[in-house]
Design an enzyme around this catalytic site. Structure first.
Site, PDB file in Angstrom:
ATOM      1  N   THR A 122       2.880  -5.983   2.716  1.00 21.55           N
ATOM      2  CA  THR A 122       3.340  -4.822   3.512  1.00 21.55           C
ATOM      3  C   THR A 122       2.225  -3.810   3.739  1.00 21.55           C
ATOM      4  OG1 THR A 122       4.111  -3.664   1.529  1.00 21.55           O
ATOM      5  CG2 THR A 122       5.712  -5.080   2.682  1.00 21.55           C
TER       6      THR A 122
ATOM      7  N   HIS B 291       9.499   0.118   8.473  1.00 26.76           N
ATOM      8  CA  HIS B 291       8.755  -1.117   8.723  1.00 26.76           C
ATOM      9  C   HIS B 291       8.864  -2.124   7.566  1.00 26.76           C
ATOM     10  CE1 HIS B 291       6.789   1.181  11.956  1.00 26.76           C
ATOM     11  NE2 HIS B 291       6.493   2.111  11.074  1.00 26.76           N
ATOM     12  N   ASP B 292       8.373  -1.740   6.403  1.00 33.05           N
ATOM     13  CA  ASP B 292       8.148  -2.710   5.323  1.00 33.05           C
ATOM     14  C   ASP B 292       9.408  -3.333   4.748  1.00 33.05           C
ATOM     15  OD1 ASP B 292       5.314  -0.791   4.099  1.00 33.05           O
ATOM     16  OD2 ASP B 292       5.451  -2.306   5.668  1.00 33.05           O
TER      17      ASP B 292
ATOM     18  N   ASN C 160      -2.524   2.766   3.393  1.00 40.10           N
ATOM     19  CA  ASN C 160      -1.911   4.084   3.640  1.00 40.10           C
ATOM     20  C   ASN C 160      -2.693   5.198   2.956  1.00 40.10           C
ATOM     21  OD1 ASN C 160       0.272   3.530   5.334  1.00 40.10           O
ATOM     22  ND2 ASN C 160       1.455   2.723   3.605  1.00 40.10           N
TER      23      ASN C 160
ATOM     24  N   PHE D  90      -1.134  -0.548  12.494  1.00 38.45           N
ATOM     25  CA  PHE D  90      -2.000  -0.029  11.435  1.00 38.45           C
ATOM     26  C   PHE D  90      -2.453  -1.097  10.436  1.00 38.45           C
ATOM     27  CE2 PHE D  90      -3.894   3.062   8.733  1.00 38.45           C
ATOM     28  CZ  PHE D  90      -3.579   2.711   7.428  1.00 38.45           C
ATOM     29  N   ASN D  91      -1.552  -1.879   9.863  1.00 38.21           N
ATOM     30  CA  ASN D  91      -1.938  -2.828   8.801  1.00 38.21           C
ATOM     31  C   ASN D  91      -3.021  -3.796   9.276  1.00 38.21           C
ATOM     32  OD1 ASN D  91      -0.227  -1.774   6.881  1.00 38.21           O
ATOM     33  ND2 ASN D  91       1.433  -3.231   7.316  1.00 38.21           N
TER      34      ASN D  91
ATOM     35  N   ASP E 221       0.852  -1.201   0.000  1.00 38.00           N
ATOM     36  CA  ASP E 221       0.000   0.000   0.000  1.00 38.00           C
ATOM     37  C   ASP E 221       0.892   1.256   0.000  1.00 38.00           C
ATOM     38  OD1 ASP E 221      -0.906   0.511   3.530  1.00 38.00           O
ATOM     39  OD2 ASP E 221       0.922  -0.327   2.631  1.00 38.00           O
TER      40      ASP E 221
ATOM     41  N   ASP F 214       6.776   1.068   2.067  1.00 38.44           N
ATOM     42  CA  ASP F 214       6.502   0.092   1.005  1.00 38.44           C
ATOM     43  C   ASP F 214       7.441   0.326  -0.181  1.00 38.44           C
ATOM     44  OD1 ASP F 214       3.847   1.007   2.381  1.00 38.44           O
ATOM     45  OD2 ASP F 214       3.391  -1.010   1.669  1.00 38.44           O
TER      46      ASP F 214
HETATM   47  O1  RIB Z   1       2.326   0.183  10.849  1.00 40.14           O
HETATM   48  C1  RIB Z   1       3.235   0.322   9.785  1.00 40.14           C
HETATM   49  C2  RIB Z   1       2.628  -0.187   8.520  1.00 40.14           C
HETATM   50  O2  RIB Z   1       1.496   0.602   8.188  1.00 40.14           O
HETATM   51  C3  RIB Z   1       3.576  -0.059   7.307  1.00 40.14           C
HETATM   52  O3  RIB Z   1       3.295  -1.077   6.393  1.00 40.14           O
HETATM   53  C4  RIB Z   1       3.206   1.274   6.723  1.00 40.14           C
HETATM   54  O4  RIB Z   1       3.483   1.350   5.318  1.00 40.14           O
HETATM   55  C5  RIB Z   1       1.724   1.295   6.960  1.00 40.14           C
HETATM   56  O5  RIB Z   1       1.116   0.573   5.896  1.00 40.14           O
HETATM   57 CA    CA Z   2       2.773  -0.498   4.083  1.00 35.94          CA
END
Ligand code: RIB
Ligand code: CA
Length: 311
Positions: free
Chosen positions: A124, A240-241, A39, A165-166, A10, A15
């Site tokens: 991701t 993160h990703d 996102n 979040f994801n 996303d 990403d």
């Molecule tokens: O919490 C972090 C995740 O949420 C990452 O994948 C970032 O790109 C958002 O999608």
């Molecule tokens: Ca992401």
């Protein structure tokens, strides 16, 4: 040995880094990119994936857009983190190639059918596309080697006190994926918060003499600003990703534990929390390899070295 992957993402600043690592390291063969709503809106994340592949001159990679909304929840996006476009901060080219005339799950199915060996799914963003895929094409589950995903946490949250979040965006999709019996590798906030890039390192990326590195430095400068808030206690921005792709290339840079991971979908305060059975209290199968620590310096060097490969 090369790992064949499909990247379901996303984009999203981090990403974009995951995609860049997949494109620049020979250990990975990126077969396709599918996009999810997370996102930003589905239109924006799809356009962002196309813009990134145009920027990195990889228009040969097939791309398809996926879910419009999560399975049950209304869509919530993260414009406060990634900006109005989902990739604010850099001047990226408009896409100069066509999206596939397929949905994300159709492209995943086509790619798995055409592959002579099982393929790794790297996820991701929210897991909506993967859950839908498993429900529509259960006969293709055996063509999935493993699912490597960024999402969730043990005792942490970045969208609510206990939810990342994801998984927050689509907890029901995550529950389907986590209980599908497919080998899982999880990059939770516990490891991605250790994968921070410092402002000085972003400046070093800006000194790499090619337009792709310059664009990524601009993206990272924008992304870093959200993470300066004192409440986070960060020294830089958590990437993160790209932890997912980095694990595929250099698993030796990580400390991991195997455990059962499932998702809370009914909690008033905890819907989307990943419940990680670190002390084996449930007796449930250890369905997930959880990444818990990373060699941060090596990770950052990999990002720099990968960006240097663009002429
Ligand atoms: O919490 C972090 C995740 O949420 C990452 O994948 C970032 O790109 C958002 O999608
Ligand atoms: Ca992401």
């Amino acid at each position: 040995m090369t790992t064949k992957i499909i990247l379901d993402c996303d984009p999203g600043h981090d990403d974009a880094l995951a995609m860049m690592l997949a494109l620049t390291n020979p250990e990975i063969e990126l077969l396709a990119v599918t996009t999810s709503a997370g996102n930003q809106t589905p239109e924006k994340t799809l356009n962002n994936a196309m813009r990134l592949l145009t920027l990195m001159h990889h228009q040969e990679i097939p791309v398809a857009g996926g879910n419009r909304t999560p399975l049950l929840k209304p869509l919530e996006t993260a414009g406060n983190v990634h900006g109005k476009s989902g990739l604010d901060g850099a001047d990226l080219p408009d896409p100069d190639f066509a999206v596939q005339p397929l949905t994300a799950i159709e492209l995943i199915a086509q790619t798995l059918r055409e592959s002579t060996t099982p393929v790794t799914l790297v996820v991701t963003g929210p897991m909506t596309n993967i859950a839908l895929f498993l429900r529509v094409y259960p006969e293709l589950k055996t063509k999935i080697a493993q699912i490597v995903y960024m999402g969730g946490a043990m005792g942490l949250g970045n969208w609510t006190p206990s939810v990342e979040f994801n998984i927050y965006v689509d907890p029901e999709a995550a529950k389907i994926v986590m209980n599908a019996g497919i080998p899982l590798v999880m990059a939770p906030l516990n490891v991605t918060h250790k994968a921070q890039i410092l402002k000085s390192e972003i400046a070093e990326i800006g000194q790499i003499d090619n337009p792709v590195a310059h664009a990524f430095a601009d993206l990272l400068n924008f992304f870093e600003r959200y993470h300066e808030a004192p409440k986070w206690g960060f020294k830089g921005a958590p990437l993160h990703d790209p932890c997912t792709i980095t694990w595929l290339i250099h698993p030796e840079w990580f400390k991991t534990e195997r455990m059962n991971v499932d998702v809370e979908t009914a909690g008033e305060l905890t819907r989307g929390e990943t419940v990680c059975d670190y002390y084996e209290l449930t007796g449930k199968p250890k369905n997930t390899e959880v990444l818990l620590d990373i060699d941060r310096a090596a990770f950052i060097q990999l990002i720099k070295d990968s960006l240097k490969t663009f002429g």
